[in-house]
Design an enzyme around this catalytic site. Structure first.
Site, PDB file in Angstrom:
ATOM      1  N   ARG A 178       0.849  -1.201   0.000  1.00 38.82           N
ATOM      2  CA  ARG A 178       0.000   0.000   0.000  1.00 38.82           C
ATOM      3  C   ARG A 178       0.885   1.251   0.000  1.00 38.82           C
ATOM      4  NH1 ARG A 178      -3.357  -3.413   3.492  1.00 38.82           N
ATOM      5  NH2 ARG A 178      -2.464  -2.566   5.407  1.00 38.82           N
TER       6      ARG A 178
ATOM      7  N   LYS B  71     -10.883  15.305   5.818  1.00 38.66           N
ATOM      8  CA  LYS B  71     -12.070  14.910   5.043  1.00 38.66           C
ATOM      9  C   LYS B  71     -13.047  14.110   5.900  1.00 38.66           C
ATOM     10  CE  LYS B  71     -13.033  11.299   2.122  1.00 38.66           C
ATOM     11  NZ  LYS B  71     -12.817  10.370   1.002  1.00 38.66           N
TER      12      LYS B  71
ATOM     13  N   LYS C 111     -16.975  19.146  -1.263  1.00 36.16           N
ATOM     14  CA  LYS C 111     -16.671  18.030  -2.183  1.00 36.16           C
ATOM     15  C   LYS C 111     -17.970  17.303  -2.534  1.00 36.16           C
ATOM     16  CE  LYS C 111     -13.907  13.808  -2.589  1.00 36.16           C
ATOM     17  NZ  LYS C 111     -12.586  13.230  -2.408  1.00 36.16           N
TER      18      LYS C 111
END
Ligand code: 13P
Length: 336
Positions: free
Chosen positions: A44, A134, A217
């Protein structure tokens, strides 16, 4: 100009947008499984640090949203991941919600969790180098969905999250995502998205959030994935602009769209037309996950040692998105 407003503008100005690389380990495992790569912490990191050290980062990526695992990792070059990102003039961000759960008394719908202990977690993320965050809430479209319950409870959580993030000197990305799943019409997406976004701003204002220091967003206005009546890109851009003009207060500096399951080209073309037709004062840019990473991941999975081809693929996609954020993209540029 407030400090928060400055950070927001640094992330989204001059054709820059956001790379959403904050897939949870579960989502990233699905993505890696799909291309037969083992989902280990090393793999990752390897894929992500390749993106973060690509050429196009400097011109195209104003901010990167990270996942908890990644923000604490050290890159192979010895720098921490947030340092690697800031060394190319980009801003490190962090996903701080802890995921979606069934909404009590409306179990087909979801509520986003993560408010407990958030203030303390935010302080740690700031120390690690994050300057924006976020939180994503999701809404389904159906005959009676999204319900008032889902709209109100998710808006309330988004506002409490945003207030805490600003208290900790970071810019909150407010992400209310009305999903593409289903056969609903674009008109229905327009009406529901408008209702969802309006409620979010009602709550943000109630919680005294500084609207000049957030980034919205949202999804674009599209017919459902299974609908037979798709809109043209021109109509997607016009409906999306109309929706945002009606529902977003003018203090908000910018809007960074999610790709939400659109193809790379679709997401690029739609953003390009949104910018060509932009009749608002908002900066309109991208905060794409799949629409920035899909092709690069595919190329990488063929040979995980081939850094150059993977980075070239990502560079191309990021440059196309950046052109679209200026309304200067053309399909002719797609044949590298
Ligand atoms: P997609 O662009 O793949 O929808 O991801 C953006 C994102 O951050 C979703 O929360």
């Amino acid at each position: 100009m407030s400090e928060l407003n400055k950070i927001a503008l640094k992330i989204i100005s001059n054709g820059k947008g956001i790379l959403a690389a904050d897939e949870s380990n579960r989502t990233m495992t699905n993505r890696l499984d799909a291309v037969n790569v083992a989902s280990t912490p090393e793999n990752r990191l390897l894929f992500r640090e390749m993106l973060f050290s690509s050429e196009a980062m400097k011109e195209c990526i104003g901010g990167v949203i990270l996942y908890d695992e990644t923000i604490k990792q050290t890159s192979s070059f010895g720098k921490s991941i947030p340092d690697l990102i800031s060394s190319v003039g980009s801003v490190a961000g962090i996903k701080v919600d802890t995921g979606i759960k069934d909404l009590a008394n409306s179990s087909e719908e979801k509520i986003t969790e993560g408010l407990d202990g958030l203030r303390e977690r935010l302080k740690k993320y700031y120390q690690l180098g994050a300057r924006f965050t976020k939180w994503r809430s999701v809404y389904i479209i159906g005959e009676s969905y999204p319900s008032k319950l889902a709209i109100n409870s998710n808006a309330h959580a988004l506002a409490r999250y945003s207030a805490l993030v600003q208290e900790n000197k970071m810019v909150p990305i407010v992400e209310p995502e009305v999903l593409m799943d289903g056969d609903h019409s674009a008109d229905s997406c327009f009406d529901k998205t408008t209702e969802v976004i309006k409620k979010c701003f009602e709550e943000l204002i109630l919680h005294k959030v500084d609207l000049t220091g957030i980034i919205l967003k949202p999804n674009m206005i599209l017919a459902g994935k299974q609908s037979k009546n798709k809109l043209s890109s021109e109509d997607v851009s016009k409906k999306t602009l109309e929706c945002l003009k009606n529902s977003v207060p003018s203090e908000v500096p910018g809007i960074a769209f999610l790709s939400g399951g659109q193809s790379e080209i679709e997401a690029t073309e739609n953003l390009n037309l949104i910018n060509i037709n932009n009749n608002t004062n908002f900066i309109m840019t991208y905060s794409y996950g799949r629409a920035l990473q899909q092709s690069a991941l595919k190329i990488w999975s063929k040979n995980t040692k081939d850094i150059e081809s993977t980075q070239n693929t990502f560079n191309h996609r990021a440059r196309m998105c950046s052109l679209a954020a200026k309304g200067k993209w053309s399909n002719n540029f797609e044949n590298k």
